[in-house]
Design a protein around this motif. Structure first.
Motif, PDB file in Angstrom:
ATOM      1  N   GLU A 145      -0.360   1.177   6.863  1.00 42.66           N
ATOM      2  CA  GLU A 145       0.724  -0.439   6.891  1.00 42.66           C
ATOM      3  C   GLU A 145       0.565  -0.723   8.188  1.00 42.66           C
ATOM      4  OE1 GLU A 145       1.675  -2.225   4.552  1.00 42.66           O
ATOM      5  OE2 GLU A 145       1.716  -0.906   2.771  1.00 42.66           O
ATOM      6  N   ALA A 176       0.010   6.722   4.801  1.00 44.97           N
ATOM      7  CA  ALA A 176       0.204   5.242   4.187  1.00 44.97           C
ATOM      8  C   ALA A 176       0.903   4.554   5.272  1.00 44.97           C
ATOM      9  CB  ALA A 176       0.889   5.294   2.824  1.00 44.97           C
ATOM     10  N   VAL A 191       0.770  -1.209   0.004  1.00 42.37           N
ATOM     11  CA  VAL A 191      -0.013  -0.117   0.252  1.00 42.37           C
ATOM     12  C   VAL A 191       0.897   1.209   0.103  1.00 42.37           C
ATOM     13  CG1 VAL A 191      -1.799   1.187   1.214  1.00 42.37           C
ATOM     14  CG2 VAL A 191      -1.900  -1.178   1.246  1.00 42.37           C
TER      15      VAL A 191
END
Lengths: 62, 313
Positions: free
Chosen positions: B302, B298, B246
């Motif tokens: 994660e 992000a 991701v």
């Protein structure tokens, strides 16, 4: 009749004083919360106030 | 503040309110510090009890606020001259410089000691160093001396995720260094893009800014150089413990777009830029805010996915 005289400064500083009071209460709450969290984590609970410190007590003979 | 001065200030209705002391701590900077430090803490492979994590982030934020107060104390002369900063509490006369200094020193000490007690000495040491770096190295020494001041100041802003990581792990690693590098390399293109379209009065305050000392063409070149250097740091983080598919996908897209923007800035000259009202520079500046927010977002995602057993490599 109040025994203290309310000055303009008291009014001006009201917001500031309440802010400081809230900060202090918040600080106390954090120290309390941290203490509980540390104890739950199993941190050393040996205190220094009026109790024998196990870690420095010499082992008993015999 | 003595009662006499308080009385004088009160009589003209200018006495500092609680909000002025909050403003002294630069709350907008603090919010960025909270966000990046929190991501540093969450991304770490060691979990921290929520109460300790909360206290750690709070004391890191207070440390940042203390730096802000000390910065306002030292820079009061500059702030007074510049339009953007003239209404800050010290130049506006609401808070005396000595008070800002006192508050800054006291809060620095409280934040460092409390972070040390709540977490570990390495994190506390890092926080102390960050405050020292921001005030002594950046504010007092280099800010007024070199046009690379933005780069140096950026380092101080890059420490919080590293401190957050250290709170959890007790040390530093490549992941923490890459999070530091991400903010450090991001700061110059972000700020210089702003400097290109904000005709600031730094020269009036005698603060050397790259746009003034080396010219706007050089600033455009430097934006591109730092963006090129930023890309491997941002992408590289994706291959470490904190990264994952991701993050890597997000970083790939964001860096391609940022690089494209920096390239466009470099290719433009002042005549073209002025003709369209600095449209590209403004767009890149706005994008740079999203860039940093989305990278750290992000990383947080994660971390969340990893906790649910889905993220990472």
């Amino acid at each position: 009749m109040p025994i203290t005289k309310v000055h303009d400064i008291h009014k001006h500083r009201l917001g500031r004083n309440i802010g400081v009071a809230l900060c202090l209460v918040g600080f106390m709450a954090i120290v309390f919360g941290l203490t509980i969290a540390k104890i739950r984590q199993g941190a050393s609970m040996e205190a220094f106030d009026h109790q024998p410190r196990v870690s420095i007590t010499p082992p008993e003979e015999g | 503040m003595t009662d006499a001065t308080a009385h004088t200030l009160a009589s003209r209705g200018g006495e500092a309110q609680f909000g002025d002391y909050v403003a002294l701590m630069k709350p907008r900077v603090m919010s960025l510090v909270v966000f990046t430090a929190l991501v540093g803490l969450l991304a770490a492979p060691v979990s921290v009890p929520p109460m300790i994590g909360f206290a750690a982030i709070l004391f890191i934020a207070i440390g940042a606020g203390a730096s802000g107060a000390l910065n306002m104390w030292y820079d009061a002369d500059i702030d007074r001259v510049m339009k953007r900063t003239a209404r800050r509490p010290v130049p506006a006369g609401k808070i005396e410089p000595g008070e800002a200094l006192g508050l800054g020193v006291a809060l620095s000490a409280i934040s460092v000691v409390m972070l040390g007690l709540a977490t570990n000495l390495v994190a506390a040491g890092f926080l102390a160093f960050t405050i020292f770096f921001y005030i002594a190295i950046y504010t007092i020494w280099l800010k007024r001396l070199t046009p690379q001041n933005i780069v140096i100041g950026g380092a101080a802003g890059a420490f919080p995720p590293m401190i957050g990581w250290t709170v959890a792990t007790g040390g530093i690693s490549i992941e923490a260094v890459l999070m530091f590098g991400l903010i450090f390399m991001w700061t110059p293109p972000h700020f210089w893009a702003l400097a290109l379209f904000m005709k600031s009065d730094y020269h009036k305050a005698r603060v050397p800014m790259l746009t003034v000392t080396h010219g706007r063409a050089e600033t455009r070149k430097q934006i591109l150089i730092y963006t090129v250097l930023l890309v491997p740091v941002a992408i590289g983080a994706g291959f470490t413990l904190i990264g994952g598919p991701v993050y890597l996908a997000a970083a790939g897209i964001l860096n391609a777009l940022f690089l494209k923007g920096a390239w466009q800035i470099w290719h433009r000259d002042e005549v073209t830029a002025e003709a369209d009202g600095y449209a590209v520079e403004k767009r890149v500046f706005r994008f740079s805010l999203f860039y940093l927010f989305l990278h750290f977002g992000a990383l947080a995602l994660e971390a969340g996915l990893r906790a649910a057993g889905m993220g990472g490599w």
